[in-house]
Every structure is written in C-alpha cells, then in structure tokens.
Motif scaffolding. Structure first.
Motif, PDB file in Angstrom:
ATOM      1  N   ASP A  34       0.842  -1.195   0.000  1.00 48.72           N
ATOM      2  CA  ASP A  34       0.000   0.000   0.000  1.00 48.72           C
ATOM      3  C   ASP A  34       0.876   1.243   0.000  1.00 48.72           C
ATOM      4  O   ASP A  34       1.799   1.358   0.787  1.00 48.72           O
ATOM      5  CB  ASP A  34      -0.881   0.022   1.245  1.00 48.72           C
ATOM      6  N   LEU A  35       0.558   2.156  -0.887  1.00 52.64           N
ATOM      7  CA  LEU A  35       1.292   3.408  -0.971  1.00 52.64           C
ATOM      8  C   LEU A  35       0.369   4.550  -0.566  1.00 52.64           C
ATOM      9  O   LEU A  35      -0.841   4.456  -0.716  1.00 52.64           O
ATOM     10  CB  LEU A  35       1.808   3.629  -2.391  1.00 52.64           C
ATOM     11  N   PRO A  36       0.926   5.631  -0.076  1.00 51.22           N
ATOM     12  CA  PRO A  36       0.092   6.782   0.288  1.00 51.22           C
ATOM     13  C   PRO A  36      -0.634   7.351  -0.930  1.00 51.22           C
ATOM     14  O   PRO A  36      -0.222   7.162  -2.068  1.00 51.22           O
ATOM     15  CB  PRO A  36       1.091   7.800   0.838  1.00 51.22           C
ATOM     16  N   ASP A  37      -1.714   8.059  -0.672  1.00 49.81           N
ATOM     17  CA  ASP A  37      -2.537   8.607  -1.747  1.00 49.81           C
ATOM     18  C   ASP A  37      -1.805   9.507  -2.740  1.00 49.81           C
ATOM     19  O   ASP A  37      -2.092   9.449  -3.918  1.00 49.81           O
ATOM     20  CB  ASP A  37      -3.731   9.367  -1.169  1.00 49.81           C
ATOM     21  N   PRO A  38      -0.877  10.377  -2.323  1.00 49.30           N
ATOM     22  CA  PRO A  38      -0.277  11.289  -3.294  1.00 49.30           C
ATOM     23  C   PRO A  38       0.632  10.626  -4.334  1.00 49.30           C
ATOM     24  O   PRO A  38       1.048  11.266  -5.270  1.00 49.30           O
ATOM     25  CB  PRO A  38       0.554  12.252  -2.448  1.00 49.30           C
ATOM     26  N   VAL A  39       0.924   9.358  -4.181  1.00 51.14           N
ATOM     27  CA  VAL A  39       1.819   8.687  -5.129  1.00 51.14           C
ATOM     28  C   VAL A  39       1.045   8.373  -6.412  1.00 51.14           C
ATOM     29  O   VAL A  39      -0.020   7.779  -6.374  1.00 51.14           O
ATOM     30  CB  VAL A  39       2.375   7.374  -4.515  1.00 51.14           C
ATOM     31  N   PRO A  40       1.568   8.800  -7.570  1.00 49.30           N
ATOM     32  CA  PRO A  40       0.900   8.502  -8.844  1.00 49.30           C
ATOM     33  C   PRO A  40       0.797   6.995  -9.073  1.00 49.30           C
ATOM     34  O   PRO A  40       1.613   6.220  -8.581  1.00 49.30           O
ATOM     35  CB  PRO A  40       1.805   9.143  -9.895  1.00 49.30           C
ATOM     36  N   GLU A  41      -0.189   6.598  -9.827  1.00 48.80           N
ATOM     37  CA  GLU A  41      -0.460   5.175 -10.081  1.00 48.80           C
ATOM     38  C   GLU A  41       0.736   4.447 -10.689  1.00 48.80           C
ATOM     39  O   GLU A  41       1.031   3.314 -10.348  1.00 48.80           O
ATOM     40  CB  GLU A  41      -1.673   5.039 -11.003  1.00 48.80           C
TER      41      GLU A  41
END
Length: 81
Positions: A34-41
């Motif tokens: 899981d990556l934080p929300d601000p990381v681009p897809e």
C-alpha cells in the motif's frame, strides 16, 4: 548492477521515503503493498517492476520503467531501441 538500475532503485526509494517520511521495514523483500494517496499510479507499477527485476523475472529494468513512466518514450529515437 548497471548504473541505470541503481539509479532507478534509488529513485524508487527516494519516492517512498519522501512520501512517507521514513522507509518502513517489510517482513518480505520488496516494496510495500500500500502506498500513500499522493503517489501517482505508475509508481506502484514501477515498484512491481523492480520487484520482478530483483526476483529475476525481467532482465531489462530500464526498458520496462521507460514504458511505464508518463512520457517514457520522449527523446528516444526509434533507432535506439
């Protein structure tokens, strides 16, 4: 390892550390699921490619990362591939 491979791994780590503040230890080798929300897809796809490269599934990490990143073909002439 080649210089480009080391650079790509360093960039991925910098993205992870910059986004979370610290790099969390993982029970298994590889990037976090899981990556934080601000990381681009596409960052998730790049981290998956790095995991595949380390595991020996793919042999040319640079080509895969170039294809995954936005504008990855910019500046690449058709004869250099």
């Amino acid at each position: 390892m080649h210089g480009k491979t080391k650079l790509m791994i360093a960039v991925a780590i910098a993205l992870l550390v910059g986004a979370t503040g610290t790099a969390a230890a993982q029970p298994a080798d590889g990037p976090p699921a899981d990556l934080p929300d601000p990381v681009p897809e596409f960052v998730s796809d790049i981290l998956g490619a790095i995991t595949d490269f380390v595991g020996g599934t793919i042999g040319a990490l640079g080509e895969v990362v170039r294809d995954l990143t936005p504008g990855g073909d910019a500046g690449v002439s058709s004869g250099s591939r």
